[in-house]
Scaffold this motif. Sequence first.
Motif, PDB file in Angstrom:
ATOM      1  N   LEU A  88       0.860  -1.189   0.000  1.00 14.20           N
ATOM      2  CA  LEU A  88       0.000   0.000   0.000  1.00 14.20           C
ATOM      3  C   LEU A  88       0.898   1.242   0.000  1.00 14.20           C
ATOM      4  O   LEU A  88       1.489   1.609   1.020  1.00 14.20           O
ATOM      5  CB  LEU A  88      -0.913  -0.004   1.225  1.00 14.20           C
ATOM      6  CG  LEU A  88      -1.897   1.166   1.333  1.00 14.20           C
ATOM      7  CD1 LEU A  88      -2.886   1.149   0.180  1.00 14.20           C
ATOM      8  CD2 LEU A  88      -2.634   1.121   2.672  1.00 14.20           C
ATOM      9  N   HIS A 105       1.634   5.214  -0.145  1.00 16.65           N
ATOM     10  CA  HIS A 105       0.956   6.461   0.223  1.00 16.65           C
ATOM     11  C   HIS A 105       1.988   7.568   0.337  1.00 16.65           C
ATOM     12  O   HIS A 105       3.195   7.318   0.482  1.00 16.65           O
ATOM     13  CB  HIS A 105       0.195   6.302   1.533  1.00 16.65           C
ATOM     14  CG  HIS A 105       1.082   5.994   2.716  1.00 16.65           C
ATOM     15  ND1 HIS A 105       1.649   6.985   3.488  1.00 16.65           N
ATOM     16  CD2 HIS A 105       1.509   4.806   3.240  1.00 16.65           C
ATOM     17  CE1 HIS A 105       2.375   6.435   4.445  1.00 16.65           C
ATOM     18  NE2 HIS A 105       2.314   5.112   4.319  1.00 16.65           N
ATOM     19  N   GLY A 136      -1.527  11.111   2.975  1.00 18.42           N
ATOM     20  CA  GLY A 136      -1.488   9.652   3.068  1.00 18.42           C
ATOM     21  C   GLY A 136      -0.979   9.174   4.411  1.00 18.42           C
ATOM     22  O   GLY A 136      -1.519   8.229   5.005  1.00 18.42           O
ATOM     23  N   THR A 168      -0.996  -1.303  -4.500  1.00 22.50           N
ATOM     24  CA  THR A 168      -2.082  -0.323  -4.458  1.00 22.50           C
ATOM     25  C   THR A 168      -1.513   1.044  -4.130  1.00 22.50           C
ATOM     26  O   THR A 168      -0.784   1.204  -3.145  1.00 22.50           O
ATOM     27  CB  THR A 168      -3.138  -0.712  -3.407  1.00 22.50           C
ATOM     28  OG1 THR A 168      -3.744  -1.955  -3.788  1.00 22.50           O
ATOM     29  CG2 THR A 168      -4.217   0.360  -3.311  1.00 22.50           C
ATOM     30  N   LEU A 205      -2.454   4.643  -2.872  1.00 19.47           N
ATOM     31  CA  LEU A 205      -3.548   5.247  -2.116  1.00 19.47           C
ATOM     32  C   LEU A 205      -3.505   6.766  -2.244  1.00 19.47           C
ATOM     33  O   LEU A 205      -2.559   7.415  -1.801  1.00 19.47           O
ATOM     34  CB  LEU A 205      -3.436   4.853  -0.636  1.00 19.47           C
ATOM     35  CG  LEU A 205      -4.499   5.436   0.299  1.00 19.47           C
ATOM     36  CD1 LEU A 205      -5.842   4.754   0.065  1.00 19.47           C
ATOM     37  CD2 LEU A 205      -4.067   5.298   1.748  1.00 19.47           C
ATOM     38  N   ALA A 214      -4.840   9.758  -0.761  1.00 19.35           N
ATOM     39  CA  ALA A 214      -5.576  10.202   0.424  1.00 19.35           C
ATOM     40  C   ALA A 214      -5.963  11.662   0.338  1.00 19.35           C
ATOM     41  O   ALA A 214      -6.897  12.101   1.000  1.00 19.35           O
ATOM     42  CB  ALA A 214      -4.743   9.949   1.677  1.00 19.35           C
ATOM     43  N   CYS A 261      -8.818   5.818  -4.266  1.00 17.26           N
ATOM     44  CA  CYS A 261      -8.980   6.944  -3.353  1.00 17.26           C
ATOM     45  C   CYS A 261      -9.203   6.412  -1.944  1.00 17.26           C
ATOM     46  O   CYS A 261      -9.789   5.337  -1.761  1.00 17.26           O
ATOM     47  CB  CYS A 261     -10.163   7.806  -3.765  1.00 17.26           C
ATOM     48  SG  CYS A 261      -9.952   8.611  -5.368  1.00 17.26           S
ATOM     49  N   ALA A 262      -8.757   7.163  -0.947  1.00 16.96           N
ATOM     50  CA  ALA A 262      -8.853   6.708   0.436  1.00 16.96           C
ATOM     51  C   ALA A 262     -10.292   6.425   0.839  1.00 16.96           C
ATOM     52  O   ALA A 262     -10.568   5.470   1.568  1.00 16.96           O
ATOM     53  CB  ALA A 262      -8.232   7.752   1.367  1.00 16.96           C
ATOM     54  N   TRP A 307     -11.496   2.934   0.134  1.00 17.63           N
ATOM     55  CA  TRP A 307     -10.707   1.809   0.630  1.00 17.63           C
ATOM     56  C   TRP A 307     -11.565   0.641   1.144  1.00 17.63           C
ATOM     57  O   TRP A 307     -11.306  -0.506   0.771  1.00 17.63           O
ATOM     58  CB  TRP A 307      -9.755   2.273   1.735  1.00 17.63           C
ATOM     59  CG  TRP A 307      -9.029   1.131   2.367  1.00 17.63           C
ATOM     60  CD1 TRP A 307      -9.273   0.533   3.561  1.00 17.63           C
ATOM     61  CD2 TRP A 307      -7.932   0.407   1.788  1.00 17.63           C
ATOM     62  NE1 TRP A 307      -8.415  -0.497   3.784  1.00 17.63           N
ATOM     63  CE2 TRP A 307      -7.574  -0.607   2.708  1.00 17.63           C
ATOM     64  CE3 TRP A 307      -7.227   0.511   0.600  1.00 17.63           C
ATOM     65  CZ2 TRP A 307      -6.533  -1.504   2.470  1.00 17.63           C
ATOM     66  CZ3 TRP A 307      -6.196  -0.375   0.365  1.00 17.63           C
ATOM     67  CH2 TRP A 307      -5.855  -1.369   1.285  1.00 17.63           C
TER      68      TRP A 307
END
Length: 544
Positions: free
Chosen positions: A260, A262, A267, A310, A312, A314, A350-351, A354
Amino acid sequence: MPQSPDSCRPNPRQASAYETEPTTWVSYRSNGRLLIIGDSDAVVPVTERLPAMLRRFVLFTDSPPEPLAESLKSREIPYLEPCADINIEGHLGAFRVETRCGGIRIDARVALLPPETAFDLILDLQNPPAIDLPVPPIGYFAPGRDAEKREQALNALAEMVGEFDKPKFFEYRPELCAHGASRIEGCRSCLDACGTGAIESRGDRVSVDPYRCQGCGECATVCPSGAMNYLYPRRIDSLKCLRLMLDAFFEAGGDRPELLLHDSSAGATWIAEYESELPENVLPYELEALGASGMDFWLSALAYGFERVTLLAAGKLTEPTRRVLAEQIGYAGEILSGMGYPSDSIRLICAEDWPSALEPLPASPCRTHARFAADDDKRTVIRLAIEHLYRQAPSQPESTVLSAGAPFGEIRVDKEKCTLCLACVSVCPERALADGQDVPQLKFIEANCVQCGLCEKACPEHAISLAPRYLFDQQEARRVRLLHEEAVFRCVECGKPFATAAMIKTITQRLQHHPMFQGPNLRRLLMCDDCRVKAHFEHLSQKP
């Protein structure tokens, strides 16, 4: 009390625990000289609220009322009015401002500041602002008429006096750059991707302003040749970190890991709040910016043993970041799907999406985990990752077609049009094209081609076209391939080879009706340089 062996084991969820090689730093110095730009109604409330440490200067876009002008003079706040066509360049501690005032183009620094100084900070209250970039320069604030953004700007300005350092985020290797050659523009991926305006064209190469660069990373992500590299951290450190994370994860009994990615701002805040709710197999990894990773990083992660990568989002992504990530994820997905892997093994979410994004992982991309060491060359890392994935792929085609703009592919030559002038060879920056030395040939090495388009633009016959694809057999990709060859044309006088038959045919066809090339002049086109000169002087000597 001594620690147990387990307590010394690296935590796979703490990427920051791994040491990385430091980069150099870029330093700024701000003495608090603040230039405020806007009309009277916007400027007046602001000047009253600024701390004393900020020395204020004003560019009015209108003519201020006489009482206001007198008030500014009494408080020793220099100003210019009315100003239009304001142009701003520079960064924190070194802003340059030009404007048209009273019909005259002037340098605002010369008009308002002491010699050898510059504006340190700029508060732009215009709408639209003078600088319209997704990521404006450090020290430039453009809240416009937005009250909340104006409050944030005023609070930030009070903290921006003194000396500041930031990392130098990039390394540029001009010898690998495919931006241009012979005044022909080729690749401009980094220029189009940069949201800060830090990259400019400088003829055949580009120039990067380290003071404008803010570490977005898109330039390195899109660079097809590896001329632009991200240094915070370096590729070698990032990939080493991935391997150590996975080693710790598998040693702890983990299974089916998902990476993940970020950023270090929104993030990181999101991860701090929700990390306890993440499944055990999801390993967060912090980047300075989400655009600072690319195909080399993502594909290596899959080869090392992550089953999905992935990214992310945020916070709000800038348009360049969103576009770059979508393109690069698309190219990587096409390569993966060409081998039979799920194309969404690499994805951007997008966060807020999730929870719904926790669908089961796709089939394991890689049964045997790669152990290749990181390399300083971007394309080498991508090749090593794909080679490992290919050896155990569900499908093993010879090649897979990629979308336009992808950094891999071949070129195709229309043999009916090509005269083997070799203009394409002379501009190729990656040595993907070569001549036949003593024989008229055009050769090609696909592994070297970055699809920059310079050869296509340089070809006077429009005989070259790009064909993006990924050729999985790297032995074949590195093989020197013959694209075209022609019979040698020999001088009609001395028999010396000096051109190709196709070139002479093209030239004579184009010039046979030209008044300057009638009679013996046309025949001279069929001669080598020496014989052509001799024939010319013989013709002059025969004139009465």
